[in-house]
Design a protein around this motif. Structure first.
Motif, PDB file in Angstrom:
ATOM      1  N   UNK A   1       0.763  -1.218  -0.226  1.00  0.00           N
ATOM      2  CA  UNK A   1       0.022  -0.034  -0.046  1.00  0.00           C
ATOM      3  C   UNK A   1       1.142   1.062  -0.577  1.00  0.00           C
ATOM      4  N   UNK A   2       1.727   1.174   0.722  1.00  0.00           N
ATOM      5  CA  UNK A   2       3.127   2.498   1.071  1.00  0.00           C
ATOM      6  C   UNK A   2       3.908   2.341  -0.160  1.00  0.00           C
ATOM      7  N   UNK A   3       4.100   1.296  -0.910  1.00  0.00           N
ATOM      8  CA  UNK A   3       4.387   1.649  -2.112  1.00  0.00           C
ATOM      9  C   UNK A   3       3.805   2.150  -3.395  1.00  0.00           C
ATOM     10  N   UNK A   4       2.375   1.792  -3.607  1.00  0.00           N
ATOM     11  CA  UNK A   4       1.793   2.486  -4.385  1.00  0.00           C
ATOM     12  C   UNK A   4       1.409   3.681  -4.325  1.00  0.00           C
ATOM     13  N   UNK A   5       1.546   3.892  -3.176  1.00  0.00           N
ATOM     14  CA  UNK A   5       0.949   5.277  -2.430  1.00  0.00           C
ATOM     15  C   UNK A   5       2.653   6.309  -2.916  1.00  0.00           C
ATOM     16  N   UNK A   6       3.614   6.165  -2.984  1.00  0.00           N
ATOM     17  CA  UNK A   6       4.831   6.464  -3.375  1.00  0.00           C
ATOM     18  C   UNK A   6       5.067   6.373  -4.984  1.00  0.00           C
ATOM     19  N   UNK A   7       5.046   5.612  -4.884  1.00  0.00           N
ATOM     20  CA  UNK A   7       4.705   5.995  -6.946  1.00  0.00           C
ATOM     21  C   UNK A   7       3.914   7.090  -7.497  1.00  0.00           C
ATOM     22  N   UNK A   8       2.920   6.335  -6.337  1.00  0.00           N
ATOM     23  CA  UNK A   8       1.208   7.698  -7.191  1.00  0.00           C
ATOM     24  C   UNK A   8       1.945   9.355  -6.971  1.00  0.00           C
ATOM     25  N   UNK A   9       2.715   9.503  -6.238  1.00  0.00           N
ATOM     26  CA  UNK A   9       3.103  10.664  -5.575  1.00  0.00           C
ATOM     27  C   UNK A   9       4.449  10.865  -6.631  1.00  0.00           C
ATOM     28  N   UNK A  10       4.994  10.443  -6.773  1.00  0.00           N
ATOM     29  CA  UNK A  10       6.064  10.349  -7.881  1.00  0.00           C
ATOM     30  C   UNK A  10       5.398  10.528  -9.344  1.00  0.00           C
ATOM     31  N   UNK A  11       5.074   9.668  -8.730  1.00  0.00           N
ATOM     32  CA  UNK A  11       4.193  10.254 -11.136  1.00  0.00           C
ATOM     33  C   UNK A  11       3.726  11.422 -11.111  1.00  0.00           C
ATOM     34  N   UNK A  12       2.689  11.708 -10.074  1.00  0.00           N
ATOM     35  CA  UNK A  12       2.172  13.216 -10.461  1.00  0.00           C
ATOM     36  C   UNK A  12       3.539  14.241  -9.619  1.00  0.00           C
ATOM     37  N   UNK A  13       4.448  14.181  -9.210  1.00  0.00           N
ATOM     38  CA  UNK A  13       5.481  14.885  -9.393  1.00  0.00           C
ATOM     39  C   UNK A  13       5.954  15.271 -10.237  1.00  0.00           C
ATOM     40  N   UNK A  14       6.334  13.844 -11.122  1.00  0.00           N
ATOM     41  CA  UNK A  14       7.099  13.982 -12.431  1.00  0.00           C
ATOM     42  C   UNK A  14       6.418  14.304 -13.328  1.00  0.00           C
ATOM     43  N   UNK A  15       4.578  13.464 -13.171  1.00  0.00           N
ATOM     44  CA  UNK A  15       3.922  15.054 -14.192  1.00  0.00           C
ATOM     45  C   UNK A  15       4.045  16.203 -14.365  1.00  0.00           C
ATOM     46  N   UNK A  16       3.687  17.275 -13.355  1.00  0.00           N
ATOM     47  CA  UNK A  16       4.228  18.242 -12.707  1.00  0.00           C
ATOM     48  C   UNK A  16       5.649  19.077 -13.307  1.00  0.00           C
ATOM     49  N   UNK A  17       5.949  18.400 -13.144  1.00  0.00           N
ATOM     50  CA  UNK A  17       7.315  18.972 -13.950  1.00  0.00           C
ATOM     51  C   UNK A  17       7.481  19.148 -15.345  1.00  0.00           C
ATOM     52  N   UNK A  18       7.245  17.714 -15.905  1.00  0.00           N
ATOM     53  CA  UNK A  18       6.528  17.810 -17.538  1.00  0.00           C
ATOM     54  C   UNK A  18       6.194  19.137 -18.452  1.00  0.00           C
ATOM     55  N   UNK A  19       5.431  19.173 -16.794  1.00  0.00           N
ATOM     56  CA  UNK A  19       3.678  19.669 -17.637  1.00  0.00           C
ATOM     57  C   UNK A  19       4.156  21.564 -17.363  1.00  0.00           C
ATOM     58  N   UNK A  20       5.417  21.458 -16.474  1.00  0.00           N
ATOM     59  CA  UNK A  20       5.621  23.017 -16.265  1.00  0.00           C
ATOM     60  C   UNK A  20       6.903  23.206 -16.841  1.00  0.00           C
ATOM     61  N   UNK A  21       7.562  22.064 -17.896  1.00  0.00           N
ATOM     62  CA  UNK A  21       8.580  22.832 -18.524  1.00  0.00           C
ATOM     63  C   UNK A  21       8.485  22.864 -19.726  1.00  0.00           C
ATOM     64  N   UNK A  22       7.058  21.485 -20.240  1.00  0.00           N
ATOM     65  CA  UNK A  22       6.427  21.890 -21.677  1.00  0.00           C
ATOM     66  C   UNK A  22       5.967  23.777 -21.624  1.00  0.00           C
ATOM     67  N   UNK A  23       5.262  24.174 -20.512  1.00  0.00           N
ATOM     68  CA  UNK A  23       4.915  25.348 -20.200  1.00  0.00           C
ATOM     69  C   UNK A  23       5.543  26.320 -20.981  1.00  0.00           C
ATOM     70  N   UNK A  24       6.703  26.024 -20.229  1.00  0.00           N
ATOM     71  CA  UNK A  24       7.712  27.356 -20.586  1.00  0.00           C
ATOM     72  C   UNK A  24       8.708  27.331 -21.486  1.00  0.00           C
TER      73      UNK A  24
END
Length: 100
Positions: A1-24
């Motif tokens: 359960x904890x591993x799945x939550x960590x993967x989810x948080x990391x995926x959201x962070x990576x998606x956010x960074x990619x979105x911000x980079x693409x926006x810039x």
């Protein structure tokens, strides 16, 4: 359960960074600078609206699409032009029938 939550948080962070980079990198995709507040790119001639005039009409973007007031203005203006042209055509047809 904890591993799945960590993967989810990391995926959201990576998606956010990619979105911000693409926006810039890509920006908003505008070819022209934004209009000043209150300015409008919507223009039509006072009379004799042509197809070319309609093709060149541009509406200012608003939060959820185009500014409704500008679209309503163009539609009212075109409606008036169509009514005027139809009245003129009817007048010319009556004149032609009277001449015959």
């Amino acid at each position: 359960m904890t591993t799945a939550l960590i993967y989810l948080v990391v995926m959201v962070l990576v998606a956010g960074v990619v979105f911000l980079l693409a926006s810039v990198v890509f920006g908003r995709g505008e070819e022209l600078p934004p209009l000043a507040p209150g300015a409008s790119p919507t223009r039509l001639p006072a009379t004799d609206v042509t197809g070319g005039d309609l093709e060149s009409v541009r509406f200012q973007l608003a939060l959820r699409g185009y500014k409704m007031s500008e679209v309503d203005w163009v539609l009212r203006r075109l409606g008036t032009e169509i009514d005027t042209l139809r009245a003129r055509v009817a007048e010319l047809e009556r004149t032609r029938e009277a001449a015959e």
